[in-house]
Each structure stands twice: as C-alpha cells, then as structure tokens.
Scaffold this motif. Structure first.
Motif, PDB file in Angstrom:
ATOM      1  N   ALA A  17      -6.540  -7.573  15.618  1.00  0.00           N
ATOM      2  CA  ALA A  17      -5.457  -6.640  15.295  1.00  0.00           C
ATOM      3  C   ALA A  17      -4.097  -7.285  15.507  1.00  0.00           C
ATOM      4  N   LEU A  18      -3.927  -8.001  16.602  1.00  0.00           N
ATOM      5  CA  LEU A  18      -2.631  -8.631  16.915  1.00  0.00           C
ATOM      6  C   LEU A  18      -2.297  -9.752  15.927  1.00  0.00           C
ATOM      7  N   LYS A  19      -3.290 -10.557  15.580  1.00  0.00           N
ATOM      8  CA  LYS A  19      -3.021 -11.655  14.644  1.00  0.00           C
ATOM      9  C   LYS A  19      -2.677 -11.132  13.260  1.00  0.00           C
ATOM     10  N   GLY A  20      -3.367 -10.074  12.826  1.00  0.00           N
ATOM     11  CA  GLY A  20      -3.045  -9.494  11.530  1.00  0.00           C
ATOM     12  C   GLY A  20      -1.639  -8.924  11.494  1.00  0.00           C
ATOM     13  N   LEU A  22       0.835  -1.194   0.000  1.00  0.00           N
ATOM     14  CA  LEU A  22       0.000   0.000   0.000  1.00  0.00           C
ATOM     15  C   LEU A  22       0.872   1.247   0.000  1.00  0.00           C
ATOM     16  N   PRO A  23       0.398   2.367  -0.574  1.00  0.00           N
ATOM     17  CA  PRO A  23       1.153   3.624  -0.442  1.00  0.00           C
ATOM     18  C   PRO A  23       1.433   3.932   1.024  1.00  0.00           C
ATOM     19  N   HIS A  24       2.556   4.610   1.270  1.00  0.00           N
ATOM     20  CA  HIS A  24       3.007   4.758   2.657  1.00  0.00           C
ATOM     21  C   HIS A  24       1.977   5.472   3.535  1.00  0.00           C
ATOM     22  N   ASP A  25       1.315   6.481   3.013  1.00  0.00           N
ATOM     23  CA  ASP A  25       0.312   7.195   3.811  1.00  0.00           C
ATOM     24  C   ASP A  25      -0.809   6.263   4.241  1.00  0.00           C
ATOM     25  N   LEU A  26      -1.254   5.401   3.312  1.00  0.00           N
ATOM     26  CA  LEU A  26      -2.320   4.457   3.652  1.00  0.00           C
ATOM     27  C   LEU A  26      -1.809   3.388   4.605  1.00  0.00           C
ATOM     28  N   PHE A  27      -0.560   2.940   4.404  1.00  0.00           N
ATOM     29  CA  PHE A  27       0.003   1.931   5.307  1.00  0.00           C
ATOM     30  C   PHE A  27       0.147   2.494   6.715  1.00  0.00           C
ATOM     31  N   ARG A  28       0.528   3.764   6.815  1.00  0.00           N
ATOM     32  CA  ARG A  28       0.637   4.387   8.131  1.00  0.00           C
ATOM     33  C   ARG A  28      -0.737   4.487   8.802  1.00  0.00           C
ATOM     34  N   ALA A  29      -1.776   4.815   8.006  1.00  0.00           N
ATOM     35  CA  ALA A  29      -3.129   4.842   8.560  1.00  0.00           C
ATOM     36  C   ALA A  29      -3.559   3.453   9.011  1.00  0.00           C
ATOM     37  N   LEU A  30      -3.179   2.435   8.235  1.00  0.00           N
ATOM     38  CA  LEU A  30      -3.501   1.053   8.616  1.00  0.00           C
ATOM     39  C   LEU A  30      -2.840   0.701   9.944  1.00  0.00           C
ATOM     40  N   GLY A  42       7.471  -1.327  20.610  1.00  0.00           N
ATOM     41  CA  GLY A  42       7.193  -0.480  21.763  1.00  0.00           C
ATOM     42  C   GLY A  42       5.713  -0.397  22.082  1.00  0.00           C
ATOM     43  N   ARG A  43       4.881  -0.242  21.042  1.00  0.00           N
ATOM     44  CA  ARG A  43       3.433  -0.191  21.259  1.00  0.00           C
ATOM     45  C   ARG A  43       2.912  -1.512  21.826  1.00  0.00           C
ATOM     46  N   LEU A  44       3.430  -2.612  21.291  1.00  0.00           N
ATOM     47  CA  LEU A  44       2.963  -3.920  21.745  1.00  0.00           C
ATOM     48  C   LEU A  44       3.331  -4.150  23.210  1.00  0.00           C
ATOM     49  N   VAL A  45       4.567  -3.866  23.548  1.00  0.00           N
ATOM     50  CA  VAL A  45       5.009  -4.102  24.926  1.00  0.00           C
ATOM     51  C   VAL A  45       4.318  -3.134  25.889  1.00  0.00           C
ATOM     52  N   GLY A  46       4.336  -1.851  25.530  1.00  0.00           N
ATOM     53  CA  GLY A  46       3.809  -0.845  26.450  1.00  0.00           C
ATOM     54  C   GLY A  46       2.299  -0.829  26.557  1.00  0.00           C
ATOM     55  N   ASP A  47       1.597  -0.951  25.426  1.00  0.00           N
ATOM     56  CA  ASP A  47       0.133  -0.808  25.430  1.00  0.00           C
ATOM     57  C   ASP A  47      -0.617  -2.101  25.706  1.00  0.00           C
ATOM     58  N   VAL A  52      -4.293  -0.370  13.614  1.00  0.00           N
ATOM     59  CA  VAL A  52      -3.879  -1.616  14.277  1.00  0.00           C
ATOM     60  C   VAL A  52      -3.450  -1.324  15.716  1.00  0.00           C
ATOM     61  N   TYR A  53      -2.678  -0.254  15.923  1.00  0.00           N
ATOM     62  CA  TYR A  53      -2.259   0.107  17.280  1.00  0.00           C
ATOM     63  C   TYR A  53      -3.471   0.378  18.171  1.00  0.00           C
ATOM     64  N   PHE A  54      -4.471   1.053  17.589  1.00  0.00           N
ATOM     65  CA  PHE A  54      -5.693   1.308  18.355  1.00  0.00           C
ATOM     66  C   PHE A  54      -6.417  -0.006  18.660  1.00  0.00           C
ATOM     67  N   GLY A  55      -6.482  -0.886  17.677  1.00  0.00           N
ATOM     68  CA  GLY A  55      -7.233  -2.129  17.846  1.00  0.00           C
ATOM     69  C   GLY A  55      -6.621  -3.074  18.851  1.00  0.00           C
ATOM     70  N   MET A  56      -5.278  -3.144  18.899  1.00  0.00           N
ATOM     71  CA  MET A  56      -4.678  -4.156  19.775  1.00  0.00           C
ATOM     72  C   MET A  56      -4.814  -3.803  21.259  1.00  0.00           C
ATOM     73  N   ARG A  57      -5.147  -2.533  21.566  1.00  0.00           N
ATOM     74  CA  ARG A  57      -5.391  -2.185  22.973  1.00  0.00           C
ATOM     75  C   ARG A  57      -6.873  -1.919  23.237  1.00  0.00           C
ATOM     76  N   HIS A  58      -7.718  -2.275  22.275  1.00  0.00           N
ATOM     77  CA  HIS A  58      -9.159  -2.013  22.393  1.00  0.00           C
ATOM     78  C   HIS A  58      -9.764  -2.864  23.512  1.00  0.00           C
ATOM     79  N   SER A  59     -10.831  -2.349  24.108  1.00  0.00           N
ATOM     80  CA  SER A  59     -11.455  -3.060  25.226  1.00  0.00           C
ATOM     81  C   SER A  59     -12.162  -4.342  24.791  1.00  0.00           C
ATOM     82  N   ASP A  60     -12.561  -4.428  23.522  1.00  0.00           N
ATOM     83  CA  ASP A  60     -13.205  -5.641  23.010  1.00  0.00           C
ATOM     84  C   ASP A  60     -12.123  -6.686  22.731  1.00  0.00           C
ATOM     85  N   PRO A  61     -12.144  -7.836  23.412  1.00  0.00           N
ATOM     86  CA  PRO A  61     -11.078  -8.840  23.218  1.00  0.00           C
ATOM     87  C   PRO A  61     -10.966  -9.327  21.777  1.00  0.00           C
TER      88      PRO A  61
END
Length: 513
Positions: free
Chosen positions: A439-442, A412-420, A472-477, A424-433
């Motif tokens: 997000a983590l498996k993807g 994907l273009p870098h801007d879209l990949f960054r949005a993706l 860092g996001r995975l470990v910290g969040d 993902v960072y938002f999803g992996m710390r989401h309250s819904d398991p």
C-alpha cells in the motif's frame, strides 16, 4: 498388499475391512517411488551405482513397464470403485501426474494397456454428466478395452474437477511426438471439443433449456475439463493448448451471460480464465493474446452486471459481527477475478522486458485491467479486506497498478479514486507487513508521478485536502505507531514525496502532533 486391496475393492467396494487411508498411503509411496526410480537418468550416476540392483532393475524397460502398468491399474480401480473418496482421488491424480512428468516414462505410459483403458474410459464419458443416460456412452469402445459397466458408472461419479485433473495427467503423458501419443492426445482433446461444440450449437439453436439441471451440469463439466487441459502446461508442445483454447474463449465467456447467477459455473469460468492466464500468458502470440483479453473483458462485464452491485450493497449492509462470521470461501469468485487481473497484467510487463514483443498494444492490457479494477473497487471495504488471502491478493494487484500505471490510477472517476484511497489507508496500517508495504509503495509512486505530470489535479479539484489527508494518515497511523518498524523503509519512501508536495501542510501537521 496394494494388489490385494485392489482385488477386494473390485469384488466389494463397500467392504468394512477396506481402508481408503491405506490406499492413500500406497498411492503416496508409488508417486514418490515411481518418479524417483523408474527409468533413471544414468548420466547422474557412476558405473557402480548403475550396476546396483535397484537402478539396474528399474532402468530395464520391461521391468519399468510392468511397474507402470501396475500403478495405472491401481489408479483405475481406485477411481472407479471409490470415486467419492477425495483423498484417494487426489492421490490417484498425483500419482499419474508424477509418472507423466517424467519424459522417460511417458512412452511406457502410452504403451501400457491400463493407461489406454483409462484414456478410453475418459473419452467414452467425456460428455457424460452424473445424470447421463445409457445411450450417451459408447459402451462398445469401453468393453473392447476390458472395462465393465461398473467401471464406467464409477468413473462418471467422479467430481468434475477430479475428471479434469485426470485429463491433465493423460494429456501430459501423451504429449510425445510419436504416432501413438499424437493420436491419443488428439482423441482426448478432440472429444472435448466435440462435446463443447455440440453444447454451444444446441445453445445457439435454442434446442435446450439452459436453466434445466442437465444443461447446467454439462456446462460445469465442460468448464472443468477445459481447466484440465489448461493444467497440462508441462506437456511437450504446450503451444497446442492455446491453439486449441483460443477459438473457444468467446463461447466460454459467453456462458457467463446465462450462468452468472449459478456460482458453481460462474466461479468455474473465472478459475478457468485465471489458470489459463497464469500458465500461458507468457507464451501467447498477438492473436491469442487479443482473444484472451477480449474474452476476459466480456467475462468480467457479464460477471459484474450480476454480482458486483449486489455484493457491494451486501457488504455495506453487513454488520461487523456478520463480517467476522462470514467465510472467506464465499468470496472465492472475487478472489479469482483479482488473481485473473494480476496474471493479465504480467503480459504487459513481460512484453516490455522482452526483446521480442508479442505485438500486443499496451493500452489493450491496461484497458482490461483498469476495467476489472473499477468493478471490484466498490467491494473493497474494511470488512471484506479482513479476509487474509483476499486482502493480500488485492494489495498485490493495487501495488502493481499504482507503480506501473500511476497516471491511469489518477484518471479514475472520483468516487472510485476515493474508494481506492480508503483501501490504501486501510492497507498501510494493516497488521500484515507485506500488505502495508504494498500500500505504501503504491501510494508513493502516485505522489511521485504527480510531481512531474500533475496527474492528481482533477482529484484535487474534487477533494482539495487530499494531500493533507494522505500526509496526516501516514504520519498518524503509520509513522507514529508502534508497528512502523516492519515497513519503515516503505513509509520513508512515501513520506518524502508527500512532504515535498505540500511542505507547509506537512510542517503544520507534524508540529500539531
């Protein structure tokens, strides 16, 4: 009691003593009772049960036919005299559908005079909107069935989605292979085709103003009736639906060019394509699949040109307070588009797992899905992902794409990949398991694929600290948070390839905490 209420309804529908709630109770009973007792399958019962009064009575074709006639007559009265009572309307469709799904009851429905009157009523008003003139309705055919102008006017007042649900029940009931059923379903579908073909011809010839209210209403009615045909997936010989619908798909997607600004029509088109993909994508042959994917891509292109840019700007400008107050229903069109992409993606998966491939090139599927994904990614901010249903469906799609097509995700273009990645960072710390695990498996699949294919090289050239940020996001969040326990396995699966990809960075990051 139901017969007495229907009789009073025909005399004075607005009578204060008549209760729609009581009508709902009647219909709910007849829907359950009819599906369970009419024409029972005698192979499920012993001789003593079959000889009992209840089963013996309703196994008789004459008695069962009388019950079917009564139920359908009751539905006709309620639909025509109380068309705007939503609960009553929905129970009528439910009752007709419950009877139609019973293969043993279908011949009784087709032979029922009341059912034929309902079918004649639908055919006569097939292209009639709320504002239809008298000359647009074949009153002679309706009167021959014993119906009055009051029945016709009442039926025309049904919301378009309600008429679509009635059409679905009629098609399922008339889906047998006998002459009467074939003629009836042919008439039901044929009149819809004639109405839509006439509308398309008028559009091509530019003899109607597409912005005029009557034209908008006609388009909305046709779309909902097509949804009714698509909803008849339970009918015998359901392959007739794709054969009928495939030639219409380019014209339907083309309507988006004229009505993208009208959310009622725009959302109806997205729902139609979503429902068609959900119900029939498994059974489509090559030509039908190509027609669906081509029309879907055009639909998403026309939709995106009008909506995505404006929506993305509105999402960026909206404050958090406004985001909380915004209703999720305002984004039903975005939700429909996500669901459409999910259902289209199953075609590639099913073809790969099937011994008999439909002949659809995998690239045709991925091109359409990633085109759609690239259109909705700019919308997927934290504010929009607060909506539970939208969030759940989006991460379901994202997990499927990242697990199945990790290399294409990285291209994907870098801007879209960054949005993706931000989503993902938002999803992996989401309250819904479930959202967190998706997000983590993807993410784990993309990092794992990079170990062999180096598919992230282009993204790393633009963002050299991408892997360190992920770690860092995975470990910290996630891992060091209190909510890690409901996604512990997915977090571990994601952590291993990240640590292997940049071991010194991983050790330094963990040590710093």
């Amino acid at each position: 009691a139901a017969e007495r209420q229907a009789g009073r309804l025909a005399v004075h529908a607005a009578g204060p003593a008549l209760s729609p709630l009581l009508a709902v109770s009647f219909l709910e009973f007849f829907a359950g009772w009819g599906a369970a007792y009419l024409c029972p399958d005698t192979s499920l019962y012993g001789p003593q049960e079959i000889g009992g009064d209840v089963l013996h009575t309703w196994a008789d074709q004459k008695e069962a036919g009388s019950a079917v006639e009564f139920c359908v007559t009751l539905c006709v009265h309620y639909l025509c005299y109380w068309p705007l009572e939503q609960a009553v309307r929905e129970k009528c469709a439910q009752t007709l559908s419950a009877l139609a799904r019973r293969s043993a009851v279908r011949p009784l429905l087709v032979a029922s005079p009341a059912f034929r009157r309902l079918a004649a009523l639908h055919v006569a008003t097939n292209g009639a909107t709320y504002q239809a003139r008298d000359g647009e309705i074949d009153m002679g055919a309706v009167r021959d069935g014993g119906l009055t102008e009051g029945h016709v006017r009442g039926y025309m007042r049904l919301p378009y989605d309600g008429r679509g649900r009635i059409l679905a029940a009629l098609c399922v009931a008339a889906s047998g292979n006998d002459v009467d059923s074939l003629a009836l379903v042919g008439c039901l579908i044929g009149t819809l085709w004639a109405s839509f073909h006439g509308f398309v011809a008028a559009v091509v010839a530019q003899t109607i103003d597409l912005r005029e209210h009557r034209a908008v209403q006609h388009a909305a009615l046709c779309i909902e009736l097509f949804r009714g045909v698509v909803a008849a997936a339970d009918m015998e010989g359901s392959e007739r639906v794709p054969a009928f619908l495939s030639p219409c798909l380019p014209y339907l997607s083309g309507l988006m060019e004229f009505y993208a600004d009208d959310l009622s029509v725009c959302e109806g088109l997205l729902r139609l394509f979503r429902d068609y993909a959900e119900n029939f994508v498994v059974t489509l042959d090559r030509d039908q699949s190509v027609a669906l994917f081509g029309a879907s891509r055009e639909l998403m292109r026309l939709y995106s040109e009008r909506h995505i840019g404006a929506r993305a700007q509105a999402v960026r400008l909206r404050s958090s307070t406004m985001a909380e107050a915004e209703e999720e229903q305002s984004y039903n069109d975005v939700l429909c588009m996500i669901q459409l992409l999910v259902h289209l993606g199953t075609k590639d998966f099913l073809d790969m797992c099937s011994h008999v491939n439909s002949g659809v090139d995998s690239s045709q599927v991925t091109d359409v899905i990633f085109y759609g994904l690239s259109q909705i990614l700019p919308l997927m901010t934290e504010g929009l992902l607060q909506f539970p249903t939208l969030c759940s469906q989006y991460f379901n799609l994202l997990n499927t794409m990242m697990e199945t097509y990790p290399m294409q995700c990285c291209q994907l273009p870098h801007d879209l990949f960054r949005a993706l990645m931000e989503s993902v960072y938002f999803g992996m710390r989401h309250s819904d398991p479930e959202v967190g695990r998706n997000a983590l498996k993807g993410l784990a699949e993309v990092i794992r694929d990079n170990a062999g294919s180096q598919c992230l090289d282009a993204q790393l050239a633009a963002a050299p600290h991408l892997l360190q940020d992920c770690c860092g996001r995975l470990v910290g969040d996630v891992i060091l948070s209190d909510g890690v326990w409901d996604r512990l396995e997915a977090a571990g699966i994601c952590l291993l390839p990240l640590a292997a990809a940049d071991l010194p960075g991983f050790v330094a990051d963990v040590g710093a905490r």
